[in-house]
Write a protein that holds these residues in place. Structure first.
Motif, PDB file in Angstrom:
ATOM      1  N   THR A   2       0.863  -1.185   0.000  1.00 36.82           N
ATOM      2  CA  THR A   2       0.000   0.000   0.000  1.00 36.82           C
ATOM      3  C   THR A   2       0.894   1.228   0.000  1.00 36.82           C
ATOM      4  O   THR A   2       1.755   1.370   0.883  1.00 36.82           O
TER       5      THR A   2
ATOM      6  N   PRO B  46       2.133  -0.621   7.229  1.00 29.88           N
ATOM      7  CA  PRO B  46       3.089  -1.584   7.784  1.00 29.88           C
ATOM      8  C   PRO B  46       2.544  -2.319   9.016  1.00 29.88           C
ATOM      9  O   PRO B  46       3.075  -3.360   9.394  1.00 29.88           O
TER      10      PRO B  46
ATOM     11  N   PRO C 285      13.641  -1.573   9.833  1.00 25.06           N
ATOM     12  CA  PRO C 285      13.111  -0.278  10.278  1.00 25.06           C
ATOM     13  C   PRO C 285      12.496  -0.297  11.673  1.00 25.06           C
ATOM     14  O   PRO C 285      12.350   0.747  12.286  1.00 25.06           O
TER      15      PRO C 285
ATOM     16  N   ARG D 100       1.508   5.505  -0.663  1.00 30.78           N
ATOM     17  CA  ARG D 100       0.985   6.862  -0.790  1.00 30.78           C
ATOM     18  C   ARG D 100       1.896   7.620  -1.754  1.00 30.78           C
ATOM     19  O   ARG D 100       3.125   7.531  -1.652  1.00 30.78           O
TER      20      ARG D 100
END
Ligand SMILES: Cc1cc2nc3c(=O)[nH]c(=O)nc-3n(C[C@H](O)[C@H](O)[C@H](O)COP(=O)(O)OP(=O)(O)OC[C@H]3O[C@@H](n4cnc5c(N)ncnc54)[C@H](O)[C@@H]3O)c2cc1C
Ligand code: FES
Lengths: 161, 281
Positions: B77, B128, B265, B79
């Protein structure tokens, strides 16, 4: 009275208060039940109470001609509501309207302020709670203004074609 | 030249099976491997990311927002933020993109067993975390309370809206959605996601929080969680930095002593608390 003391003691906002001070506050409070759509207070109205929500939710709104009604914040069970009662001319800046059947503790502002004059420690402790609440609101308002999830204002965004 | 399929620098072609528009600037690719390039089911841990390559434009790190185990499909997904994500937004079903991965550390789902779990997402940060809340609900009995807090810019920007509505109807998880700015017809919460943390029910002595969103939002969420008494080592956040190699070679994503691509991350907050909010590194 005991029920009010219990609610105040268990509220996150009041956790720094001594049992004596809780008792003083409880003695100046009552429980109110509100239907959906009830105005707890209205812009420019007299700020003669402050509240802790114990059930339901309340929208803090502003209404202006041409703008309609804008909800700025939703308050939920456990939240403290109102600081205009502390500062002259004791008038509300916004409207507070329930979004569902709700319940709150309403504290009588005039008698709490009277107690401040006689008992500066009580005044200091309650003031600290209100100041913390104000700080939280200011931080929240600043984050809202930042528009964190928006585009970086220095760069043109794209939309999906 | 022989190319090893498992070489982390080699991209694999995947075809866009479906492109789902989520909001005005966010979309989900549902991807399937191009015939002959598959490598069985795609294994990943929630929180890991892939490098998505738009041929002729460039490569960007995008978290895995889901997989469909039954058919080996992969979901991302995204943006639209700039050049590469903008080009991704112009692709359509049937187009092919390159995928390398998965890379990086993951959310601590195993560490959350037997604890209250607070998932805090802001904006695209929900993507996430989507594999996390789906995994938590899928293994419901292993956790105590599960709370999902999601902050969005406006009601129109809410991601996975119908999925969140379904989750919220499900008593396994408490879902609170809030918007920074309300628009006509919105009857839900208004206010920043951090203010929801104040009264959310959890036991700070036995809880773990996973936070993902813009850095400022994560910083304020961490303050609020600490104020509620949650220990730093039980708060996990996901960091974003520009990436090139994604395997700890180029130094592009270096953040103090850490490489976001390889050490992150996802980090426990105590590991990077002294770096967060630092202006220049
Ligand atoms: C581990 C990880 C996981 C991620 N997961 C996701 C995810 O699941 N979904 C998602 O949508 N994104 C995710 N991202 C973010 C995504 O990788 C970035 O949005 C993407 O790399 C942007 O690339 P771009 O080429 O589209 O934009 P760029 O053109 O590189 O622009 C990126 C941003 O920087 C701004 N910018 C451009 N040029 C400049 C300049 N000269 N100076 C200052 N600012 C500038 C742009 O306005 C834009 O806001 C993730 C990032 C990381 C590190
Ligand atoms: S992206 Fe190259 S070291 Fe992290």
């Amino acid at each position: 009275m005991k029920q009010l003391e219990n609610i105040i003691t268990n509220n996150e906002n009041f956790k720094t208060l001594s049992p004596e001070h809780v008792k003083e506050l409880a003695g100046r409070a009552s429980i109110i039940d509100l239907e959906t759509g009830a105005f707890m207070f209205c812009q420019d109205g007299k700020a003669d109470h402050f509240y802790v929500l114990t059930k339901g939710s309340v929208g803090l709104e502003i209404h202006a001609a041409g703008w309609g009604t804008v909800t700025m914040q939703t308050l939920r069970s456990g939240d403290l509501l109102g600081w205009s009662w502390m500062f002259p001319p004791y008038r509300w800046h916004f409207d507070a309207k329930t979004l569902e059947p709700s319940q709150a503790i309403a504290f009588d502002a005039a008698t709490v302020r009277d107690k401040f004059k006689k008992d500066s420690d009580f005044g200091y402790q309650v003031m600290k709670i209100v100041a913390t609440h104000m700080m939280d609101r200011i931080v929240a308002a600043r984050l809202q203004i930042l528009d964190l999830y928006g585009k970086n204002p220095d760069h043109q965004g794209y939309a999906i074609r | 030249m022989t190319v090893l399929l498992d070489d982390p620098m080699v991209t694999t072609p995947w075809v866009i099976d479906q492109m789902r528009r989520e909001t005005a600037d966010t979309f989900t690719f549902i991807l399937k491997p191009v015939k002959g390039h598959g490598r069985g089911s795609f294994q990943f841990e929630p929180g890991q990311f892939n490098m998505l390559y738009v041929f002729g434009t460039g490569e960007v790190p995008i978290s895995i927002s889901g997989t469909q185990e039954q058919n080996g499909k992969l979901e991302h997904t995204t943006r639209v933020a700039g050049t590469v994500t903008g080009a991704m937004g112009k692709l359509r079903s049937g187009d092919v993109i390159g995928i390398r991965g998965p890379f990086g550390s993951h959310w601590p789902i195993e560490n959350a067993i037997g604890k209250d779990v607070i998932v805090v997402a802001g904006g695209i940060g929900l993507a996430p975390l989507r594999p996390v809340y789906n995994a938590l609900v899928g293994r419901r009995d292993e956790f105590n309370k599960i709370v999902l807090l999601y902050g969005s810019r406006t009601p129109e920007d809410i991601l996975f809206r119908s999925e969140l509505e379904k989750l919220s109807a499900n008593l396994d998880i408490e879902v609170f959605v809030t918007v920074d700015r309300s628009t006509m017809g919105w009857r839900g919460n208004v206010g920043v996601v951090t203010s929801l943390l104040r009264n959310v029910p959890f036991d700070p002595r036995n809880a773990v929080a996973m936070v993902c969103g813009p850095e400022i939002m994560m910083r304020f969420s961490v303050h609020e969680l600490q104020r509620r008494g949650l220990k730093e080592e039980e708060i996990y956040i996901s960091m974003e930095r520009n990436m090139k190699c994604a395997i700890g070679h180029c130094g592009h994503c270096q953040y103090g002593p850490e490489f976001i691509c390889k050490d992150g991350p996802v980090f426990p907050y105590n590991r990077i608390s002294n770096l967060l909010g630092t202006r220049e590194l």
